[in-house]
Design an enzyme around this catalytic site. Structure first.
Site, mmCIF file in Angstrom:
data_model
loop_
_atom_site.group_PDB
_atom_site.id
_atom_site.type_symbol
_atom_site.label_atom_id
_atom_site.label_comp_id
_atom_site.label_asym_id
_atom_site.label_seq_id
_atom_site.Cartn_x
_atom_site.Cartn_y
_atom_site.Cartn_z
ATOM 1 C CG ASP A 1 -2.105 0.973 1.237
ATOM 2 O OD1 ASP A 1 -2.279 1.488 0.113
ATOM 3 O OD2 ASP A 1 -2.628 1.388 2.151
ATOM 4 C CG HIS A 2 1.395 4.284 -2.558
ATOM 5 N ND1 HIS A 2 0.799 4.165 -3.635
ATOM 6 C CD2 HIS A 2 2.639 3.539 -2.867
ATOM 7 C CE1 HIS A 2 1.809 3.816 -4.620
ATOM 8 N NE2 HIS A 2 2.742 3.524 -4.008
ATOM 9 C CE1 TYR B 1 -8.109 5.233 2.963
ATOM 10 C CE2 TYR B 1 -8.737 6.878 1.626
ATOM 11 C CZ TYR B 1 -8.468 6.262 2.811
ATOM 12 O OH TYR B 1 -9.208 7.100 3.957
ATOM 13 C CG HIS B 2 -2.984 3.663 -3.956
ATOM 14 N ND1 HIS B 2 -2.029 4.841 -4.030
ATOM 15 C CD2 HIS B 2 -4.272 4.268 -4.408
ATOM 16 C CE1 HIS B 2 -2.599 5.808 -4.108
ATOM 17 N NE2 HIS B 2 -3.750 5.697 -4.362
ATOM 18 N N PRO B 3 -4.371 -0.711 -1.872
ATOM 19 C CG PRO B 3 -6.105 -1.956 -1.314
ATOM 20 C CD PRO B 3 -5.586 -0.415 -1.418
#
Length: 552
Positions: free
Chosen positions: A293-294, A467-469
């Site tokens: 994630d980020h 919100y980048h899983p």
């Protein structure tokens, strides 16, 4: 009701909508698209500036949360995922960032053969209609409309000017020849409307008689005959159904749902599956592993001039913006307000950017939960290539049970060093002459936060997911024990089963994930249909010539 199709696609999100369009283009091919969510017709979904509403709505969001994160003061992090037609492209921030060329070259190095930048650039182009026209990097006739913002607020330009003044340079196109530097962001907005994968790809395809969309349906498992996928079992409005696939089942549920469904279907770590009551079919230890994630925090500045978006937070101003948007498709409602940003390197010796900025002319939390109390502006800033890895694991054999999500954020020491660099380098940008007319005070982290220990304490308490899983069904060489799909997106160890979504990223890309996910699906469609890949691009990419000895 028809029960047999050539292809069954699970999930009408960013990837699923693309595949539904491309795979139903042949009138002789039948396609079933299954989605657990419902309609995306709500103005809260379609109006770009309302992005925080669907992201936090039980109607449109799966409502996932992580396990307590040990390095973030045991906070449980919200993991919004789109439970709606269009999936997360219907609830995201609409920032269109493809990633850096070296991201994709690294994919190939990690075993995803045929996914270098030269291979994937033509698929980015095929997917896109860029408002400023096609060139060697941008597309001119694809379904996904992209555009830059109007940049009407002077703070957007000040942020770019500050980045240039700080020594990072300006990029005329952050999705083109040069990513490193500061510039205007692109957004997936067309004629004032969120241009989700549903609007871009699915709606035109639904006119075809050979494509069926069934919403409000929860897929519980993939059905197998031996090790050949032959269909899916699903529940729809309380009734149980089965659908058969003659050619392939394609999972497009995303980084949380796709590994969950594989595990429910018997594909994953055998010992873990036995503990949850699932009979193992194929042992693939990588299913649910490699979760990436980020992370980002908000570097906030009090504005000395009343030119921010702060006044529009009042209910009556929001109502006026909504009415203007409904009537004309224009005004503040037609922007995601992330109109400028940048990419920089955290230190000398890093070959390409590893820090991203999103600039916002307002001091507020991304999900709208913490509103500004005065005029302010902020940069969302965070590292791009964290070395920490997490996991997604089913708890029981029930498809209705939410899986265990554990990111293990900041579990690698290098991630802390990058976070400290984010604080110090962002402070330099905001203290340039370009911001002097607007800078009143540093609200967050605060000028006193300078020592490593103080920065670490701030990060533990304030850092948020971007919100980048991704990465939980990673693509790689079949000989890699942790790979889940091969370079054709086929699940290793079984037949007629593919995964196509952000879960198959071998390494998370630089920036937001919607653009690379759509590209993935464009390319995967050719693989699944047995079409020849598009010809490679020879477009060059800029790299700082002094990267080995200079941070900027």
């Amino acid at each position: 009701m028809q029960t047999e199709f050539d292809y069954i696609i699970v999930g009408a999100g960013s990837a699923g909508c693309v595949l539904a369009n491309r795979m139903s283009a042949d009138a002789g091919t039948s396609v079933l698209l299954l989605e657990f969510g419902g309609s995306d017709a709500s103005p809260f979904v379609q109006m770009p500036s309302a992005l925080a509403i669907p992201m936090n709505s039980k109607q449109f969001d799966w409502g996932y949360h992580s396990e307590p994160e040990a390095n973030l003061n045991n906070r449980r992090m919200h993991v919004p995922r789109g439970k709606v037609i269009g999936g997360s492209s219907s609830v995201n921030g609409m920032v269109y960032v493809r990633g850096h060329a070296e991201d994709f070259n690294t994919w190939e190095h990690l075993g995803a053969r045929g996914w270098s930048y030269a291979d994937v650039l033509p698929y980015f182009q095929r997917s896109e209609t860029y408002s400023r026209g096609a060139d060697a990097y941008r597309g001119g006739d694809g379904p996904l409309h992209t555009r830059k913002g109007d940049m009407l607020n002077p703070l957007y330009g000040a942020f770019i000017a500050a980045g240039v003044e700080a020594g990072y340079g300006e990029s005329s196109d952050l999705n083109g020849f040069r990513q490193e530097g500061f510039g205007a962001f692109d957004m997936t907005v067309h004629r004032g409307v969120r241009w989700s994968a549903a609007n871009a790809y699915l709606r035109p395809a639904l006119r075809r008689k050979n494509l069926r969309l069934r919403s409000r349906c929860l897929v519980e498992k993939v059905l197998f005959e031996g090790k050949k996928a032959v269909g899916v079992a699903y529940t729809c409005k309380g009734s149980k159904f089965q659908a058969k696939a003659r050619r392939a089942v394609v999972l497009c549920g995303g980084a949380i749902n796709s590994p969950q469904l594989l595990q429910l279907s018997g594909i994953g770590d055998s010992e873990h599956l036995k503990k949850t009551g699932v009979a193992p079919l194929v042992h693939r230890a990588g299913v649910g592993a490699n979760l990436m994630d980020h992370l980002e925090f908000y570097f906030q500045i009090k504005s000395s001039q009343p030119i921010t978006l702060y006044p529009v937070l009042s209910p009556w101003r929001k109502a006026l913006i909504g009415m203007q948007w409904m009537a004309t498709g224009g005004g503040l409602g037609a922007s995601n307000h992330f109109e400028s940003g940048g990419f920089i390197r955290s230190r000398a010796g890093v070959p390409y950017p590893d820090i991203q900025f999103h600039f916002l002319p307002l001091a507020v939390s991304y999900n709208g939960g913490k509103m500004a109390s005065e005029h302010g502006f902020q940069a969302h800033v965070g590292p791009m290539r964290s070395k920490s890895r997490g996991s997604v694991k089913i708890k029981t054999a029930a498809a209705t049970e939410k899986p265990e999500i554990r990111f293990n954020y900041l579990s690698h020491e290098d991630d802390w060093a990058e976070m400290r660099a984010c604080v110090r380098l962002t402070r330099e940008v905001f203290e340039t002459e370009a911001f002097k007319p607007y800078y009143a005070a540093e609200l967050q982290p605060g000028k006193s936060v300078t020592r490593d220990a103080d920065i670490d304490a701030f990060v533990r308490q304030h850092v948020e997911s971007a919100y980048h899983p991704s990465g939980t069904c990673k693509m790689g060489d079949p000989d890699d024990a942790m790979a889940v799909v091969d370079s054709q997106t086929r699940v290793i160890g079984v037949e007629n089963l593919n995964v196509v979504d952000s879960s198959i990223l071998p390494l998370i890309t630089n920036g937001n994930l919607n653009a690379p996910t759509i590209m993935l699906a464009e390319k995967a469609a050719d693989h699944i249909l047995g079409k020849a890949p598009l010809a490679q691009s020879n477009a060059p990419v800029w790299q700082n010539p002094d990267w080995e000895i200079s941070q900027r």
